[in-house]
Design a protein around this motif. Structure first.
Motif, PDB file in Angstrom:
ATOM      1  N   ILE A 103       0.827  -1.207   0.000  1.00  0.00           N
ATOM      2  CA  ILE A 103       0.000   0.000   0.000  1.00  0.00           C
ATOM      3  C   ILE A 103       0.861   1.257   0.000  1.00  0.00           C
ATOM      4  N   THR A 104       1.979   1.228   0.693  1.00  0.00           N
ATOM      5  CA  THR A 104       2.852   2.405   0.712  1.00  0.00           C
ATOM      6  C   THR A 104       3.332   2.770  -0.683  1.00  0.00           C
ATOM      7  N   PRO A 157       1.685   8.245  -7.150  1.00  0.00           N
ATOM      8  CA  PRO A 157       1.300   9.545  -7.735  1.00  0.00           C
ATOM      9  C   PRO A 157       2.081  10.714  -7.158  1.00  0.00           C
ATOM     10  N   LEU A 158       2.513  10.604  -5.912  1.00  0.00           N
ATOM     11  CA  LEU A 158       3.295  11.681  -5.298  1.00  0.00           C
ATOM     12  C   LEU A 158       4.685  11.764  -5.908  1.00  0.00           C
ATOM     13  N   ARG A 159       5.210  10.635  -6.359  1.00  0.00           N
ATOM     14  CA  ARG A 159       6.519  10.632  -7.016  1.00  0.00           C
ATOM     15  C   ARG A 159       6.423  11.068  -8.473  1.00  0.00           C
ATOM     16  N   SER A 194      10.296  15.311  -1.561  1.00  0.00           N
ATOM     17  CA  SER A 194      11.326  14.538  -0.868  1.00  0.00           C
ATOM     18  C   SER A 194      10.698  13.289  -0.258  1.00  0.00           C
ATOM     19  N   SER A 195      11.548  12.341   0.105  1.00  0.00           N
ATOM     20  CA  SER A 195      11.063  11.109   0.724  1.00  0.00           C
ATOM     21  C   SER A 195      10.336  11.397   2.036  1.00  0.00           C
ATOM     22  N   SER A 196      10.849  12.343   2.793  1.00  0.00           N
ATOM     23  CA  SER A 196      10.213  12.675   4.071  1.00  0.00           C
ATOM     24  C   SER A 196       8.845  13.318   3.854  1.00  0.00           C
ATOM     25  N   ALA A 197       8.730  14.147   2.811  1.00  0.00           N
ATOM     26  CA  ALA A 197       7.445  14.778   2.507  1.00  0.00           C
ATOM     27  C   ALA A 197       6.416  13.744   2.065  1.00  0.00           C
ATOM     28  N   ALA A 241       5.292  11.770   5.155  1.00  0.00           N
ATOM     29  CA  ALA A 241       4.370  12.572   5.958  1.00  0.00           C
ATOM     30  C   ALA A 241       2.978  12.606   5.317  1.00  0.00           C
ATOM     31  N   ARG A 242       2.950  12.701   3.993  1.00  0.00           N
ATOM     32  CA  ARG A 242       1.667  12.735   3.289  1.00  0.00           C
ATOM     33  C   ARG A 242       0.946  11.392   3.414  1.00  0.00           C
ATOM     34  N   LEU A 243       1.679  10.290   3.337  1.00  0.00           N
ATOM     35  CA  LEU A 243       1.064   8.969   3.485  1.00  0.00           C
ATOM     36  C   LEU A 243       0.459   8.805   4.872  1.00  0.00           C
ATOM     37  N   HIS A 244       1.149   9.272   5.878  1.00  0.00           N
ATOM     38  CA  HIS A 244       0.620   9.190   7.244  1.00  0.00           C
ATOM     39  C   HIS A 244      -0.655  10.027   7.373  1.00  0.00           C
ATOM     40  N   GLU A 245      -0.652  11.181   6.738  1.00  0.00           N
ATOM     41  CA  GLU A 245      -1.836  12.044   6.770  1.00  0.00           C
ATOM     42  C   GLU A 245      -3.019  11.368   6.070  1.00  0.00           C
ATOM     43  N   LEU A 246      -2.739  10.722   4.941  1.00  0.00           N
ATOM     44  CA  LEU A 246      -3.808  10.049   4.194  1.00  0.00           C
ATOM     45  C   LEU A 246      -4.402   8.898   4.990  1.00  0.00           C
TER      46      LEU A 246
END
Length: 334
Positions: A119-120, A126-128, A139-142, A145-150
């Motif tokens: 799932i990750t 799409p973010l990449r 960036s990888s960190s961004a 963070a977005r995946l955690h928010e989703l």
């Protein structure tokens, strides 16, 4: 042809619609020179923050229309304006920058996820692929963070990111599909019967999730369904489709509680009522005509209980019968 020009913005609503569809056709060529009009001259508009429901029997063209709106399927004729820009004939390269703003949630929650990927990876892709609004790569960190928010948005634990699609229930997989649609912060989401394959209790959870996200993020939905209860709960306006055309269009409460088209009335009467001994109206007579050889005149006249000679001779245009309602019927009920 049954069309109705979109209502122009008024002084009270001067903002142009997010989605403006004008005389849209999708025709498929068949053997022996036959043609199938899956979408037959549809015109409608969807304003920012609105939820438009598309309802009708199976095979009426709802899903095809939804795919055409996002240019997942090329149209045969007509115009699609997204946020004021004509996207009807844009080549894929020119359309790509608009893709983040237009997303889809499909009916089959399993088939729309790659079973070989975690799932990750599915959510991060799409973010990449798509850069930020300023054209920068994330960036990888961004991305993390977005995946955690989703995950938080759709009510799934962070541990779900390391699992595969087959490890989830149907409702959980649909939450993942919703998260993927949300990843790039779209303006418009087309949901193609996203709850029809789910249990009733799970349906309610997913519909509530759609409603919460719409309220929190100001999303605009085109919500495809054949269940009137779902449409009544989620949509602000509803378009009733039959054989590729819109039969009735208006505010959901008005259309479903006081139908103006005989077809809309038949759909509302077909909904089971939890009343023991209640007298049910007779079902629609006959079968849906073939879209390849559509009846002359009104396309619904072969099944309509109030059809007149005019209905068999002349197709009614979708016309305004009140400020916020249009109907394609020579003899509207309301």
């Amino acid at each position: 042809m049954s069309t109705c020009a979109p209502t122009p913005p008024t002084a009270a609503n001067a903002t142009p619609p997010l989605l403006d569809v004008r005389g849209l056709y999708k025709t498929y060529a068949l053997p022996r020179g036959q043609k199938l009009k899956a979408v037959d001259g549809i015109s409608l508009s969807v304003t920012h923050g609105e939820v438009l429901g598309l309802v009708g029997e199976s095979g009426c063209g709802k899903s095809t229309l939804g795919r055409c709106l996002l240019r997942l399927t090329d149209v045969s004729a007509g115009q699609i304006l997204f946020n004021g820009q004509d996207i009807t004939k844009l080549p894929e390269r020119a359309l790509r920058p608009l893709r983040p703003h237009m997303q889809m949630v499909f009916q089959d929650s399993y088939a729309s996820l790659n079973p070989r990927r975690r799932i990750t990876d599915l959510l991060a892709e799409p973010l990449r692929v798509h850069p930020t609004a300023t054209g920068q790569k994330r960036s990888s960190s961004a991305i993390t963070a977005r995946l955690h928010e989703l995950m938080e948005r759709v009510g799934l634990p962070l541990s779900a990111l390391e699992r595969y699609p087959h490890e989830f229930s149907g409702g959980q997989r649909q939450r993942i599909n919703i998260a993927r649609a949300l990843a790039l912060s779209p303006k418009l989401i087309v949901a193609d019967e996203p709850v029809s394959a789910l249990d009733v209790s799970v349906q309610a959870q997913i519909i509530n999730l759609f409603a919460d996200l719409q309220a929190q993020l100001g999303l605009t939905y085109v919500f495809v369904a054949h269940d009137l209860a779902v449409i009544r709960q989620i949509s602000t306006r509803v378009a009733v489709m039959y054989l590729g055309a819109i039969m009735e269009l208006g505010q959901t409460d008005t259309v479903l509680h006081n139908p103006a088209h005989p077809y809309t009335l038949a759909l509302t009467q077909a909904v089971p009522q939890p009343v023991i001994g209640a007298i049910r109206p007779p079902p629609l007579r006959g079968d849906i005509p073939s879209p390849v050889s559509r009846p002359a005149g009104c396309r619904f006249h072969t099944r309509c209980p109030i059809a007149q000679p005019l209905c068999r001779a002349e197709e009614p245009a979708l016309r305004q019968i009140s400020t916020h309602r249009a109907v394609a019927c020579h003899f509207p009920l309301a």
